[in-house]
Design an enzyme around this catalytic site. Sequence first.
Site, PDB file in Angstrom:
ATOM      1  N   ALA A 135      -4.633   7.261  -4.540  1.00  0.00           N
ATOM      2  CA  ALA A 135      -3.178   6.948  -4.717  1.00  0.00           C
ATOM      3  C   ALA A 135      -3.281   5.607  -4.828  1.00  0.00           C
ATOM      4  O   ALA A 135      -3.121   4.800  -4.140  1.00  0.00           O
ATOM      5  CB  ALA A 135      -2.455   7.316  -3.461  1.00  0.00           C
TER       6      ALA A 135
ATOM      7  N   SER B 273       0.987  -1.081   0.089  1.00  0.00           N
ATOM      8  CA  SER B 273      -0.050  -0.099  -0.036  1.00  0.00           C
ATOM      9  C   SER B 273       0.795   1.374   0.042  1.00  0.00           C
ATOM     10  O   SER B 273       2.057   1.069  -0.447  1.00  0.00           O
ATOM     11  CB  SER B 273      -0.888  -0.036   1.021  1.00  0.00           C
ATOM     12  OG  SER B 273      -2.100   0.907   1.038  1.00  0.00           O
ATOM     13  N   ASN B 274       0.290   2.273   0.335  1.00  0.00           N
ATOM     14  CA  ASN B 274       1.143   3.441   0.262  1.00  0.00           C
ATOM     15  C   ASN B 274       0.734   4.543   1.550  1.00  0.00           C
ATOM     16  O   ASN B 274      -0.394   4.163   2.243  1.00  0.00           O
ATOM     17  CB  ASN B 274       1.036   4.237  -0.773  1.00  0.00           C
ATOM     18  CG  ASN B 274      -0.390   4.594  -1.342  1.00  0.00           C
ATOM     19  OD1 ASN B 274      -0.883   5.395  -0.718  1.00  0.00           O
ATOM     20  ND2 ASN B 274      -0.764   3.895  -2.449  1.00  0.00           N
ATOM     21  N   ARG B 275       1.041   5.716   1.698  1.00  0.00           N
ATOM     22  CA  ARG B 275       1.042   6.415   2.767  1.00  0.00           C
ATOM     23  C   ARG B 275      -0.222   7.617   2.683  1.00  0.00           C
ATOM     24  O   ARG B 275      -0.505   8.306   3.511  1.00  0.00           O
ATOM     25  CB  ARG B 275       2.373   7.701   3.227  1.00  0.00           C
ATOM     26  CG  ARG B 275       3.276   6.625   3.637  1.00  0.00           C
ATOM     27  CD  ARG B 275       4.486   7.245   4.271  1.00  0.00           C
ATOM     28  NE  ARG B 275       5.003   8.297   3.176  1.00  0.00           N
ATOM     29  CZ  ARG B 275       5.038   9.625   3.411  1.00  0.00           C
ATOM     30  NH1 ARG B 275       4.450  10.173   4.379  1.00  0.00           N
ATOM     31  NH2 ARG B 275       5.830  10.170   2.571  1.00  0.00           N
TER      32      ARG B 275
END
Length: 211
Positions: free
Chosen positions: A88, A21-23
């Site tokens: 995102a 995943s991402n932030r």
Amino acid sequence: MKVLITAGPTREAIDPVRYLSNRSSGRMGFALAGEAASRGHEVTLITGPVSLPTPANVKRIDVVSAEDMYRAVIDQLEGVDIAIHSAAVADYRPKDVHDEKVKKAAEEWTVALERTTDILGSMRDPLNYDRILVGFAAETENLLPNARMKLAKKGCDLVIANDVSGLDIGFDQPDNEVTLLFKDGREEAVPKQTKEALATLLCDRIESISL
Ligand code: CTP
């Protein structure tokens, strides 16, 4: 008008307990959804996993992976006048998803990845969406040239270019400092401000786009 917004990160499963995943916090997309709804627009918010309350008068659809988000966008696209892609979305996902939790064994573990669908990049073709299209460009280098390329390549009317190299703006931060790139060549630098304040400005600019 009918507004569709994507927000948050996506999660791409490796096995039942692990994911990529991402932030992204989802805050920019949620702020846009709240602002658009408060202006009387009919807002559908398709979001990856975030810990944010649903803004008033917004229809929220929760998804997990890039593929789930793409399918939800297709399901909700009928009659949309403004599509804003602030999610995102993961660009890659593990090629093989393990059914059971992977046990540790060897010293190294290589996970093969494959491309996900570019949701924003699919809007014009193959999805035939012909109304107002807004994207974000998260960059750590060559911000404006890269964002201009995304504007053209993905057929957007507006791209919001976001420098995510610093720690104090962009991903997972309350503030954002962006440059707006319009299809007609206009550019507007927007000074650092909260994502809620930025959402107000963005709604003004998006409402003024004429096709
Ligand atoms: N986007 C999308 N689906 C993807 C990847 C990105 O809809 N699979 C959208 C994002 O919501 C954003 C825009 O495309 O509006 C740009 O995302 P960004 O991560 O900046 O760029 P990418 O297209 O992923 O390109 P690159 O990784 O090469 O910078």
